[in-house]
Motif scaffolding. Structure first.
Motif, PDB file in Angstrom:
ATOM      1  N   UNK A  85     -40.976  -2.549  80.145  1.00  0.00           N
ATOM      2  CA  UNK A  85     -41.638  -1.650  79.207  1.00  0.00           C
ATOM      3  C   UNK A  85     -41.018  -0.265  79.270  1.00  0.00           C
ATOM      4  N   UNK A  86     -40.715   0.205  80.471  1.00  0.00           N
ATOM      5  CA  UNK A  86     -40.082   1.511  80.636  1.00  0.00           C
ATOM      6  C   UNK A  86     -38.708   1.525  79.977  1.00  0.00           C
ATOM      7  N   UNK A  87     -37.946   0.472  80.148  1.00  0.00           N
ATOM      8  CA  UNK A  87     -36.620   0.386  79.530  1.00  0.00           C
ATOM      9  C   UNK A  87     -36.716   0.345  78.009  1.00  0.00           C
ATOM     10  N   UNK A  88     -37.711  -0.365  77.481  1.00  0.00           N
ATOM     11  CA  UNK A  88     -37.910  -0.395  76.036  1.00  0.00           C
ATOM     12  C   UNK A  88     -38.252   0.996  75.508  1.00  0.00           C
ATOM     13  N   UNK A  89     -39.094   1.712  76.252  1.00  0.00           N
ATOM     14  CA  UNK A  89     -39.468   3.051  75.834  1.00  0.00           C
ATOM     15  C   UNK A  89     -38.257   3.988  75.879  1.00  0.00           C
ATOM     16  N   UNK A  90     -37.423   3.847  76.901  1.00  0.00           N
ATOM     17  CA  UNK A  90     -36.205   4.658  76.984  1.00  0.00           C
ATOM     18  C   UNK A  90     -35.267   4.363  75.822  1.00  0.00           C
ATOM     19  N   UNK A  91     -35.155   3.089  75.453  1.00  0.00           N
ATOM     20  CA  UNK A  91     -34.332   2.725  74.299  1.00  0.00           C
ATOM     21  C   UNK A  91     -34.860   3.382  73.025  1.00  0.00           C
TER      22      UNK A  91
END
Length: 139
Positions: A85-91
């Motif tokens: 989820x954190x990686x998706x938000x960073x993307x």
């Protein structure tokens, strides 16, 4: 190790110049809490699309900070799902920042609004300054 050809060197220089231009544009964008004064200035100048992009960027930035704090604070936010989820938000954040850079490049009026807003904030936060009237009188 081989030397760069002239064309390769020019490509590297172009990429670095583009990165510097983007960083320069982003330096005018305030981080953190949205300033309603700045947002209304964008609308008044006819660049409301930048207002919407900035609001999205600020919202994603705040959400990511909350997620990182909660992940660091407790045992429940450290799983594989939390990292995904954190990686998706960073993307999403990277995408919105690239969009904001493109919009600022296309709109000199928006850069001017951001620049003047930044100057006003700098004047307000300067030690001993009292807005446009200058420093307080000596006692």
């Amino acid at each position: 190790m081989h030397k760069l050809t002239n064309m390769e060197a020019q490509r590297v220089i172009n990429c670095l110049e583009d990165a510097l231009d983007r960083l320069s544009l982003l330096s005018y964008v305030p981080s953190g809490n949205p300033s309603q004064e700045l947002l209304s200035s964008f609308v008044a100048e006819g660049v409301g699309n930048i207002k919407a992009t900035l609001e999205s960027e600020w919202q994603l930035e705040e959400g990511h900070q909350v997620m990182v704090r909660s992940r660091d604070a407790g045992p429940f936010g450290k799983g594989v799902g939390a990292v995904a989820t954190s990686n998706e938000m960073l993307d999403q954040l990277h995408h919105i920042v690239r969009t904001l850079c493109r919009q600022l490049k296309k709109s000199p009026a928006a850069v001017q609004v951001s620049s003047s807003h930044r100057c006003r904030l700098t004047l307000r936060s300067a030690p001993g300054a009292r807005g446009p009237r200058g420093p307080p009188p000596d006692d």
